[in-house]
Design an enzyme around this catalytic site. Structure first.
Site, PDB file in Angstrom:
ATOM      1  N   CYS A  75      11.935 -69.702  49.737  1.00 14.91           N
ATOM      2  CA  CYS A  75      11.530 -68.484  50.445  1.00 14.91           C
ATOM      3  C   CYS A  75      12.440 -68.218  51.647  1.00 14.91           C
ATOM      4  O   CYS A  75      12.589 -69.076  52.512  1.00 14.91           O
ATOM      5  CB  CYS A  75      10.080 -68.620  50.905  1.00 14.91           C
ATOM      6  SG  CYS A  75       9.553 -67.212  51.891  1.00 14.91           S
ATOM      7  N   CYS A  78      10.285 -68.174  55.219  1.00 18.22           N
ATOM      8  CA  CYS A  78       9.726 -69.379  55.843  1.00 18.22           C
ATOM      9  C   CYS A  78      10.681 -69.817  56.952  1.00 18.22           C
ATOM     10  O   CYS A  78      11.864 -69.480  56.939  1.00 18.22           O
ATOM     11  CB  CYS A  78       9.582 -70.486  54.797  1.00 18.22           C
ATOM     12  SG  CYS A  78       8.087 -70.356  53.780  1.00 18.22           S
ATOM     13  N   HIS A 137       3.515 -69.694  54.337  1.00 23.27           N
ATOM     14  CA  HIS A 137       3.942 -69.001  53.118  1.00 23.27           C
ATOM     15  C   HIS A 137       2.771 -68.472  52.292  1.00 23.27           C
ATOM     16  O   HIS A 137       2.840 -67.386  51.731  1.00 23.27           O
ATOM     17  CB  HIS A 137       4.781 -69.969  52.273  1.00 23.27           C
ATOM     18  CG  HIS A 137       5.358 -69.349  51.047  1.00 23.27           C
ATOM     19  ND1 HIS A 137       6.506 -68.583  51.074  1.00 23.27           N
ATOM     20  CD2 HIS A 137       4.927 -69.349  49.755  1.00 23.27           C
ATOM     21  CE1 HIS A 137       6.767 -68.158  49.845  1.00 23.27           C
ATOM     22  NE2 HIS A 137       5.829 -68.607  49.035  1.00 23.27           N
ATOM     23  N   ASN A 177       3.333 -53.947  51.855  1.00 25.38           N
ATOM     24  CA  ASN A 177       3.021 -53.951  50.430  1.00 25.38           C
ATOM     25  C   ASN A 177       2.531 -55.351  50.124  1.00 25.38           C
ATOM     26  O   ASN A 177       3.177 -56.323  50.515  1.00 25.38           O
ATOM     27  CB  ASN A 177       4.264 -53.713  49.571  1.00 25.38           C
ATOM     28  CG  ASN A 177       4.894 -52.357  49.838  1.00 25.38           C
ATOM     29  OD1 ASN A 177       4.202 -51.403  50.131  1.00 25.38           O
ATOM     30  ND2 ASN A 177       6.213 -52.301  49.746  1.00 25.38           N
ATOM     31  N   HIS A 188       5.815 -64.099  50.640  1.00 25.22           N
ATOM     32  CA  HIS A 188       5.522 -64.513  52.023  1.00 25.22           C
ATOM     33  C   HIS A 188       4.908 -63.321  52.787  1.00 25.22           C
ATOM     34  O   HIS A 188       5.405 -62.202  52.670  1.00 25.22           O
ATOM     35  CB  HIS A 188       6.811 -64.974  52.703  1.00 25.22           C
ATOM     36  CG  HIS A 188       6.577 -65.700  53.977  1.00 25.22           C
ATOM     37  ND1 HIS A 188       6.810 -67.051  54.135  1.00 25.22           N
ATOM     38  CD2 HIS A 188       6.110 -65.271  55.171  1.00 25.22           C
ATOM     39  CE1 HIS A 188       6.503 -67.399  55.368  1.00 25.22           C
ATOM     40  NE2 HIS A 188       6.074 -66.338  56.023  1.00 25.22           N
ATOM     41  N   HIS A 190       4.423 -60.468  54.871  1.00 21.77           N
ATOM     42  CA  HIS A 190       5.360 -59.698  55.689  1.00 21.77           C
ATOM     43  C   HIS A 190       5.153 -58.213  55.482  1.00 21.77           C
ATOM     44  O   HIS A 190       4.552 -57.790  54.481  1.00 21.77           O
ATOM     45  CB  HIS A 190       6.813 -60.060  55.334  1.00 21.77           C
ATOM     46  CG  HIS A 190       7.263 -59.504  54.020  1.00 21.77           C
ATOM     47  ND1 HIS A 190       6.844 -60.002  52.805  1.00 21.77           N
ATOM     48  CD2 HIS A 190       8.069 -58.458  53.715  1.00 21.77           C
ATOM     49  CE1 HIS A 190       7.387 -59.307  51.821  1.00 21.77           C
ATOM     50  NE2 HIS A 190       8.133 -58.344  52.338  1.00 21.77           N
ATOM     51  N   GLN A 192       7.145 -54.167  56.474  1.00 23.68           N
ATOM     52  CA  GLN A 192       8.457 -53.557  56.641  1.00 23.68           C
ATOM     53  C   GLN A 192       8.369 -52.421  57.650  1.00 23.68           C
ATOM     54  O   GLN A 192       7.306 -51.824  57.830  1.00 23.68           O
ATOM     55  CB  GLN A 192       8.954 -53.012  55.310  1.00 23.68           C
ATOM     56  CG  GLN A 192       9.011 -54.087  54.247  1.00 23.68           C
ATOM     57  CD  GLN A 192       9.783 -53.633  53.041  1.00 23.68           C
ATOM     58  OE1 GLN A 192      10.931 -53.215  53.132  1.00 23.68           O
ATOM     59  NE2 GLN A 192       9.140 -53.690  51.903  1.00 23.68           N
TER      60      GLN A 192
HETATM   61 ZN   LIG Z   1       7.718 -68.301  52.805  1.00 25.03          ZN
END
Ligand SMILES: [Zn+2]
Length: 362
Positions: A75, A78, A137, A177, A188, A190, A192
């Site tokens: 990832c 991370c 994660h 999303n 992971h 997150h 935008q």
């Molecule tokens: Zn991750």
């Protein structure tokens, strides 16, 4: 309510992109260098205008190189650890924001068509950033602490202000999303941040409607829509002191929620501390309901609609729009002929039924 100070540490990744850590408390390692030695970031983005729809489209040549659903061991979001280097050089973080390596929008060079061209093309401007909500994660936004959600809000406020000030930026959109059904390529947790060099079609449509309504009635359309939803009541999902959330009268998705501050403001930065605090509670509650709708947490898009940076600020109302493409435990809503082809949505679930179901899950 006192305003807490956010610690902000800005560094550069090895290819020149900016990375910013947002922390509530001082943490070591925020100056860790990116060991990857990446070649300089080169954006090759362009914009094309569709004169029939009066809308810009974005093209980013490098986006096809993006990773697809990597596991925790690969990832890029991370923290860097054990000799494995990621987009985040530090060994831990609370919230981190960095420029997207594969942007749809970036300051680009290239030819621009003459101003009177029927089919305009121009080099891109603006920026795409990634915001990581947690270093864990396997977590999700719905599992964050209220304190962390507040920090995410502070980071979004900081980025909205900074990106709005960039030359050529017209509007900043912050969104998440979640779920591979929605097209997420990085699991992971997150979001935008898109800093568009134009006002987006959806915002432009809302502002046209609001201006026409103001000319006709002298009133604000957003204020009256929220008041009408509160009066109708059967689509309300939650009403707090500073925020309300409802399924809109003409929702487009099987389950869709709009969340407005009671006091109309143009953007996140205009929210007062008490409004920011209740917002964290609302976001966690509403995303928790989405997580309990079906056998598995619903995939969703959750986006902050803010006023453009320079126009329409007095008329627009900040609000959150949250929706899922899932209709039942085993059925998705696809954007088929009518939706994709004509922008005309057809639904099986009535908004009042969706609201009743979402109220039950509180
Ligand atoms: Zn991750």
């Amino acid at each position: 309510m006192p305003t807490r100070e956010v610690r902000k540490t800005a560094v550069r990744l090895s290819d020149g992109r900016q990375l910013i850590y947002f922390d509530w408390t001082a943490r070591p390692g925020r100056d860790a260098a990116d060991q990857r030695g990446l070649p300089p970031a080169q954006a090759d983005c362009q914009l094309r205008y569709d004169p029939l729809l009066a809308a810009w489209a974005m093209y980013g040549a490098r986006r096809q190189d993006r990773g697809y659903l990597p596991g925790a061991a690969d990832c890029p979001l991370c923290p860097s650890a054990g000799g494995r280097y990621t987009e985040i050089p530090a060994g831990d973080y609370e919230v981190a924001v960095f420029e997207n390596r594969y942007p749809a929008l970036a300051e680009s060079a290239g030819p621009a068509s003459p101003p009177d061209a029927l089919l305009p093309v121009r080099p891109s401007a603006g920026r795409c950033e990634v915001i990581c909500f947690t270093s864990e994660h396997d977590a999700s936004f719905a599992e964050l602490t209220p304190d962390r959600v507040r920090l995410v809000t502070e980071a979004l406020i900081d980025r909205t202000a900074a990106l709005s000030a960039l030359p050529g930026v017209a509007q900043v959109y912050c969104f998440e999303n979640r779920g591979r059904e929605i097209g997420v390529t990085q699991p992971h947790p997150h979001g935008q941040i898109y800093a568009y060099p134009f006002v987006t079609p959806r915002t432009a449509a809302m502002l046209r409607s609001a201006r026409a309504y103001a000319r006709r009635t002298g009133r604000n359309l957003f204020d009256d829509v929220v008041a009408a939803e509160r009066t109708a009541g059967d689509r309300m999902v939650r009403a707090g002191r500073h925020w309300v959330a409802f399924v809109p009268h003409a929702a487009r998705w099987p389950y869709e929620l709009h969340c407005y501050p009671v006091r109309r403001v143009p953007d996140l930065a205009s929210l007062r501390p008490a409004e920011r605090a209740e917002l964290a509670d609302f976001e966690l509650d509403l995303l928790g309901r989405f997580a309990r709708l079906f056998a598995a947490p619903a995939p969703y898009v959750c986006g902050w609609h803010q006023a453009p940076a320079r126009t329409g600020r007095a008329a627009f109302a900040l609000h959150l729009e949250l929706f899922t493409v899932r209709r039942t435990d085993d059925k998705l809503k696809y954007l088929a002929g009518s939706e994709s082809g004509m922008d005309a949505f057809a639904d099986d679930v009535l908004p009042e039924q969706a609201a009743a179901r979402l109220r039950e899950l509180g």
